[in-house]
Design an enzyme around this catalytic site. Structure first.
Site, PDB file in Angstrom:
ATOM      1  N   HIS A  73      18.461  65.027  81.032  1.00 18.89           N
ATOM      2  CA  HIS A  73      16.666  65.497  80.560  1.00 18.89           C
ATOM      3  C   HIS A  73      15.995  64.536  80.665  1.00 18.89           C
ATOM      4  O   HIS A  73      15.123  64.118  80.998  1.00 18.89           O
ATOM      5  CB  HIS A  73      16.791  66.640  79.035  1.00 18.89           C
ATOM      6  CG  HIS A  73      15.631  66.261  78.642  1.00 18.89           C
ATOM      7  ND1 HIS A  73      14.952  67.463  79.375  1.00 18.89           N
ATOM      8  CD2 HIS A  73      15.347  66.003  77.184  1.00 18.89           C
ATOM      9  CE1 HIS A  73      13.788  67.442  77.955  1.00 18.89           C
ATOM     10  NE2 HIS A  73      13.967  66.459  77.093  1.00 18.89           N
ATOM     11  N   GLU A  74      16.926  63.233  79.549  1.00 18.32           N
ATOM     12  CA  GLU A  74      16.605  61.902  78.743  1.00 18.32           C
ATOM     13  C   GLU A  74      15.860  61.255  80.502  1.00 18.32           C
ATOM     14  O   GLU A  74      14.571  60.171  79.939  1.00 18.32           O
ATOM     15  CB  GLU A  74      17.219  61.463  78.722  1.00 18.32           C
ATOM     16  CG  GLU A  74      17.719  62.034  76.949  1.00 18.32           C
ATOM     17  CD  GLU A  74      16.770  62.266  75.892  1.00 18.32           C
ATOM     18  OE1 GLU A  74      15.194  61.506  75.653  1.00 18.32           O
ATOM     19  OE2 GLU A  74      16.330  62.800  74.608  1.00 18.32           O
TER      20      GLU A  74
END
Length: 316
Positions: free
Chosen positions: A131-132
């Site tokens: 996600h990051e």
């Protein structure tokens, strides 16, 4: 002249027959998912992979062997667009070998508990870090959850993330914006991370985006390190964390959701449904499917009060 030729031949013979992997080769890994035999050679037959014959990257793994939890082929399947031309990480910056090498510095990571706990930890780690670093979008090829590990550095025009500190002083001209799988940011994170892994990241923060092993180490360090009042992500996903009365009153319960709270709860948790939280869960479910494990309960943090301000910058 004969003696010289004999010595040269001997050197060439030794170099050609030098062991390829394992303890005989400085911890080197076999390529293409091959097993490392007890003698330090790579192969895929029983002589290399069978019980008693294999020292690492063995089928099914062994206690302490991360290769038994996530193989090279699984890694590639999970992060199958990380080398896309549009991604900063193209050229295999985020490689399987770099991940395995970095993980070796953190005993317990991916090796704690039974095989279900171990697989969930790997799925959760890669979900949060994907996600990051995602480069995906809703209609992306293979879906939005196949594009983790696209970026090395925080996107946009980040600031220097320097907070005045005597303990972790900012170096002149250095910026501490998000880098690496967990997008570690701020001098007060780069400092202790660097000290823990034996690298001066205050003076050389961009090593997190230029050295693959250091990059993975920065993310695993954050994952394994509690920062009071927050537990470590590792302790949560392996079932070692027991919520206090304060945690229970804040609806913080064991599960993937509280890991999101640890990482970025100040922005994402406690206000019902959040698209960023759902993105993290989407990655987690996909990776659990690849690893063959159920995701467990309590995946979101919509009704949890945050621990406080997140230590990381959200790049999405």
């Amino acid at each position: 002249e004969f003696t010289t030729l004999f010595l040269l031949f001997s050197v060439l013979l030794l170099s050609a027959s030098a062991e390829q992997c394992g303890s005989q080769a400085g911890g080197a890994l076999c390529a293409s998912g091959l097993c490392c035999s007890k003698f330090g050679w790579c192969g895929n037959t029983n002589d290399y992979c069978g019980p008693g014959n294999c020292q690492s990257q063995c089928p099914g793994g062994s206690p302490g062997d991360l290769g038994g939890v996530i193989s090279n082929s699984m890694f590639d399947q999970m992060l199958n667009h990380r080398n896309d031309n549009a991604c900063q990480g193209k050229g295999n910056f985020y490689s399987y070998n770099a991940f395995i090498s970095a993980a070796g510095s953190f005993p317990g990571f991916g090796t704690t508990g039974d095989i279900t706990a171990r697989k969930r930890e790997i799925a959760a780690f890669f979900a949060q870090t994907s996600h990051e670093t995602t480069g995906g979008w809703a209609s992306a090829p293979d879906g939005p959850y196949a594009w983790g590990y696209c970026f090395l550095r925080e996107q946009g025009s980040p600031g220097d993330y320097c907070t005045p500190s005597n303990q972790w002083p900012c170096a002149p001209g250095r910026k501490y914006f998000g880098r690496g799988p967990i997008q570690i940011s701020h001098n007060y994170n780069y400092g202790p991370c660097g000290r823990a892994i034996g690298v001066d990241l205050l003076n050389n923060p961009d090593l997190v985006a230029t050295d693959s092993i250091i990059s993975f180490k920065s993310a695993i360090w954050f994952w394994m390190t509690p920062q009071s009042p927050k537990p470590s992500c590792h302790d949560v996903i392996t079932g070692r964390w027991q919520p206090s009365g304060t945690d229970q009153a804040a609806n913080r319960v064991p599960g993937f959701g509280v890991i999101t709270n640890i990482i970025n709860g100040g922005l994402e948790c406690g206000h019902g449904s959040d698209s960023r939280v759902q993105d993290r869960i989407g990655f987690y479910r996909r990776y659990c499917g690849i690893l063959g494990v159920s995701p467990g309960d309590n995946l979101d943090c919509g009704n949890q009060r945050s621990f406080g301000n997140g230590l990381l910058v959200d790049t999405v």
